[in-house]
Design a protein around this motif. Structure first.
Motif, PDB file in Angstrom:
ATOM      1  N   SER A  56      39.651  53.051  30.686  1.00 59.49           N
ATOM      2  CA  SER A  56      39.339  52.587  29.335  1.00 59.49           C
ATOM      3  C   SER A  56      37.841  52.311  29.186  1.00 59.49           C
ATOM      4  O   SER A  56      37.223  52.640  28.160  1.00 59.49           O
ATOM      5  CB  SER A  56      40.129  51.317  29.006  1.00 59.49           C
ATOM      6  OG  SER A  56      41.516  51.571  29.014  1.00 59.49           O
ATOM      7  N   LEU A  57      37.251  51.718  30.213  1.00 56.47           N
ATOM      8  CA  LEU A  57      35.802  51.527  30.205  1.00 56.47           C
ATOM      9  C   LEU A  57      35.076  52.875  30.208  1.00 56.47           C
ATOM     10  O   LEU A  57      34.063  53.052  29.508  1.00 56.47           O
ATOM     11  CB  LEU A  57      35.377  50.690  31.416  1.00 56.47           C
ATOM     12  CG  LEU A  57      35.843  49.238  31.440  1.00 56.47           C
ATOM     13  CD1 LEU A  57      35.509  48.587  32.781  1.00 56.47           C
ATOM     14  CD2 LEU A  57      35.208  48.452  30.300  1.00 56.47           C
ATOM     15  N   LEU A  58      35.598  53.816  30.996  1.00 52.02           N
ATOM     16  CA  LEU A  58      35.003  55.147  31.007  1.00 52.02           C
ATOM     17  C   LEU A  58      35.089  55.803  29.635  1.00 52.02           C
ATOM     18  O   LEU A  58      34.149  56.475  29.190  1.00 52.02           O
ATOM     19  CB  LEU A  58      35.709  56.011  32.054  1.00 52.02           C
ATOM     20  CG  LEU A  58      35.247  57.462  32.169  1.00 52.02           C
ATOM     21  CD1 LEU A  58      33.803  57.538  32.631  1.00 52.02           C
ATOM     22  CD2 LEU A  58      36.148  58.234  33.117  1.00 52.02           C
ATOM     23  N   ALA A  59      36.207  55.608  28.942  1.00 52.11           N
ATOM     24  CA  ALA A  59      36.380  56.213  27.618  1.00 52.11           C
ATOM     25  C   ALA A  59      35.350  55.690  26.623  1.00 52.11           C
ATOM     26  O   ALA A  59      34.954  56.416  25.699  1.00 52.11           O
ATOM     27  CB  ALA A  59      37.791  55.948  27.105  1.00 52.11           C
ATOM     28  N   MET A  60      34.878  54.458  26.796  1.00 52.19           N
ATOM     29  CA  MET A  60      33.836  53.939  25.911  1.00 52.19           C
ATOM     30  C   MET A  60      32.554  54.742  26.052  1.00 52.19           C
ATOM     31  O   MET A  60      31.908  55.095  25.048  1.00 52.19           O
ATOM     32  CB  MET A  60      33.585  52.459  26.228  1.00 52.19           C
ATOM     33  CG  MET A  60      34.746  51.536  25.930  1.00 52.19           C
ATOM     34  SD  MET A  60      34.392  49.823  26.383  1.00 52.19           S
ATOM     35  CE  MET A  60      32.973  49.495  25.355  1.00 52.19           C
ATOM     36  N   SER A  62      21.990  58.740  28.508  1.00 44.74           N
ATOM     37  CA  SER A  62      22.469  57.516  29.160  1.00 44.74           C
ATOM     38  C   SER A  62      23.991  57.513  29.288  1.00 44.74           C
ATOM     39  O   SER A  62      24.535  57.014  30.284  1.00 44.74           O
ATOM     40  CB  SER A  62      22.004  56.292  28.369  1.00 44.74           C
ATOM     41  OG  SER A  62      22.663  56.211  27.115  1.00 44.74           O
ATOM     42  N   SER A  63      24.690  58.091  28.313  1.00 43.03           N
ATOM     43  CA  SER A  63      26.154  58.145  28.405  1.00 43.03           C
ATOM     44  C   SER A  63      26.601  59.063  29.536  1.00 43.03           C
ATOM     45  O   SER A  63      27.591  58.773  30.227  1.00 43.03           O
ATOM     46  CB  SER A  63      26.750  58.607  27.076  1.00 43.03           C
ATOM     47  OG  SER A  63      26.499  59.979  26.841  1.00 43.03           O
ATOM     48  N   TRP A  87      30.041  55.890  36.937  1.00 48.53           N
ATOM     49  CA  TRP A  87      31.326  55.198  36.848  1.00 48.53           C
ATOM     50  C   TRP A  87      32.445  56.012  37.490  1.00 48.53           C
ATOM     51  O   TRP A  87      33.395  55.440  38.031  1.00 48.53           O
ATOM     52  CB  TRP A  87      31.663  54.874  35.398  1.00 48.53           C
ATOM     53  CG  TRP A  87      32.757  53.864  35.266  1.00 48.53           C
ATOM     54  CD1 TRP A  87      33.998  54.047  34.735  1.00 48.53           C
ATOM     55  CD2 TRP A  87      32.719  52.505  35.697  1.00 48.53           C
ATOM     56  NE1 TRP A  87      34.726  52.902  34.798  1.00 48.53           N
ATOM     57  CE2 TRP A  87      33.968  51.918  35.388  1.00 48.53           C
ATOM     58  CE3 TRP A  87      31.750  51.713  36.314  1.00 48.53           C
ATOM     59  CZ2 TRP A  87      34.258  50.599  35.676  1.00 48.53           C
ATOM     60  CZ3 TRP A  87      32.045  50.397  36.598  1.00 48.53           C
ATOM     61  CH2 TRP A  87      33.277  49.858  36.281  1.00 48.53           C
ATOM     62  N   PHE A  88      32.385  57.337  37.442  1.00 52.88           N
ATOM     63  CA  PHE A  88      33.360  58.148  38.172  1.00 52.88           C
ATOM     64  C   PHE A  88      33.287  57.853  39.671  1.00 52.88           C
ATOM     65  O   PHE A  88      34.323  57.768  40.348  1.00 52.88           O
ATOM     66  CB  PHE A  88      33.121  59.632  37.910  1.00 52.88           C
ATOM     67  CG  PHE A  88      33.959  60.207  36.798  1.00 52.88           C
ATOM     68  CD1 PHE A  88      35.343  60.211  36.888  1.00 52.88           C
ATOM     69  CD2 PHE A  88      33.368  60.754  35.672  1.00 52.88           C
ATOM     70  CE1 PHE A  88      36.122  60.740  35.875  1.00 52.88           C
ATOM     71  CE2 PHE A  88      34.139  61.287  34.648  1.00 52.88           C
ATOM     72  CZ  PHE A  88      35.520  61.284  34.754  1.00 52.88           C
ATOM     73  N   TRP A  89      32.072  57.710  40.184  1.00 52.16           N
ATOM     74  CA  TRP A  89      31.934  57.341  41.595  1.00 52.16           C
ATOM     75  C   TRP A  89      32.537  55.958  41.849  1.00 52.16           C
ATOM     76  O   TRP A  89      33.199  55.738  42.870  1.00 52.16           O
ATOM     77  CB  TRP A  89      30.461  57.361  41.993  1.00 52.16           C
ATOM     78  CG  TRP A  89      29.960  58.723  42.371  1.00 52.16           C
ATOM     79  CD1 TRP A  89      29.530  59.700  41.534  1.00 52.16           C
ATOM     80  CD2 TRP A  89      29.858  59.251  43.697  1.00 52.16           C
ATOM     81  NE1 TRP A  89      29.155  60.807  42.246  1.00 52.16           N
ATOM     82  CE2 TRP A  89      29.342  60.563  43.571  1.00 52.16           C
ATOM     83  CE3 TRP A  89      30.139  58.755  44.962  1.00 52.16           C
ATOM     84  CZ2 TRP A  89      29.108  61.379  44.687  1.00 52.16           C
ATOM     85  CZ3 TRP A  89      29.904  59.561  46.067  1.00 52.16           C
ATOM     86  CH2 TRP A  89      29.394  60.849  45.919  1.00 52.16           C
ATOM     87  N   GLN A  90      32.302  55.024  40.928  1.00 48.38           N
ATOM     88  CA  GLN A  90      32.872  53.678  41.082  1.00 48.38           C
ATOM     89  C   GLN A  90      34.390  53.726  41.083  1.00 48.38           C
ATOM     90  O   GLN A  90      35.047  53.030  41.868  1.00 48.38           O
ATOM     91  CB  GLN A  90      32.376  52.788  39.947  1.00 48.38           C
ATOM     92  CG  GLN A  90      32.854  51.352  40.019  1.00 48.38           C
ATOM     93  CD  GLN A  90      32.226  50.588  41.167  1.00 48.38           C
ATOM     94  OE1 GLN A  90      31.009  50.469  41.248  1.00 48.38           O
ATOM     95  NE2 GLN A  90      33.055  50.068  42.067  1.00 48.38           N
TER      96      GLN A  90
END
Length: 285
Positions: free
Chosen positions: A153-157, A184-185, A192-195
């Motif tokens: 959900s955070l990734l979708a933002m 930046s997105s 975030w994919f790595w996270q």
């Protein structure tokens, strides 16, 4: 959503490479357009767009092949007649995501070639690819994996922010603020994919983080904000480096121009002096 670390790292690298490339390219393009009175798109810029689209299409095609033909992949089988059910929808999920980025790369190529298609087609195809990616993450069935749902959900933002920005670029072409925000997105998606890979499937083995611990939700939300701070730091550093590189190149070109001008002046003085001197004749001797 079943997530392997290598798959998540591959997706993150795809977005992060494009974000790094844009964080250098767009500031340089802005500085050159600002320095030139006539800012018309050159053939070199069009070739860069075509090359960028080809690289995007290549990476997306490689992602499709990896998602389909890994040992545990579906191998292009969507429905199993043996089990009478869908086959590995998680891999098909990411295959669909890569498919739209493949179409976006093709859109970049055809919009800058000799077909004379509308110039905003490349940004529109990118916006559609990002909207599709966000749609896939929003409506995936995560089941009881609440932490997995929260991470995506955070990734979708970040995904929808980049999609909306790319859609605005269809009408506001070469807008440095929009280009920087889209960059930046992409950097945020990549990191975030790595996270996500480290949280759900650590590379050192063992289970992922506890899906029911509410403190993990709070920490990862803060971590998402820290990722964006790191993204802004990368943007600032690359923009400063681009500015220094542009100024040094301008100084070098100015030095070359001064040397050429001095050389022309010397040759001009010699020719003028020789024209003023009388010619020596045999009678003077």
């Amino acid at each position: 959503m079943p997530t392997s670390f290598l798959g998540s790292a591959l997706r993150g690298t795809f977005f992060f490479i494009f974000g790094l490339w844009w964080s250098v390219r767009y500031p340089l393009k802005y500085l050159r357009q600002k320095g030139n009175a006539e800012s018309r798109p050159s053939h070199g810029a069009q070739r860069v767009e075509i090359f960028e689209g080809a690289v995007k299409a290549f990476f997306a095609l490689a992602g499709i092949l990896v998602e389909q033909f890994v040992p545990a992949g579906p191998h292009l089988q969507l429905y199993s007649t043996k089990t009478h059910g869908w086959t590995d929808l998680a891999h098909w999920h990411y295959t669909t995501m890569y498919l739209f980025f493949l179409l976006s790369g093709i859109g970049d190529i055809v919009s800058h070639c000799r077909l004379k298609l509308p110039l905003g087609l490349d940004r529109l195809s990118l916006s559609v690819a990002l909207f599709t990616e966000g749609l896939l993450f929003c409506f995936y069935d995560y089941g009881d994996a609440l932490l997995d749902h929260h991470l995506h959900s955070l990734l979708a933002m970040a995904v929808f922010s980049g999609a909306f920005c790319a859609l605005l670029e269809v009408f506001l072409r070469d807008h440095i603020i929009l280009e920087t925000f889209r960059t930046s997105s992409f950097l945020l998606q990549g990191s975030w994919f790595w996270q996500i890979g480290f949280v759900l499937s650590p590379p050192w083995g063992g289970p992922g983080w506890d899906q029911t611990d509410r403190s993990n939700f709070t920490f990862l939300t803060m971590c998402f904000c820290w990722h964006y701070v790191g993204t802004l730091a990368v943007l600032a550093a690359n923009s400063a480096a681009s500015r220094c590189c542009n100024e040094s190149c301008q100084l070098r070109f100015q030095d070359v121009d001064v040397e050429l001008d001095c050389g022309i002046c010397r040759r001009g003085n010699k020719s003028s002096n020789s024209a003023l001197l009388p010619e020596s004749t045999l009678d003077d001797k």
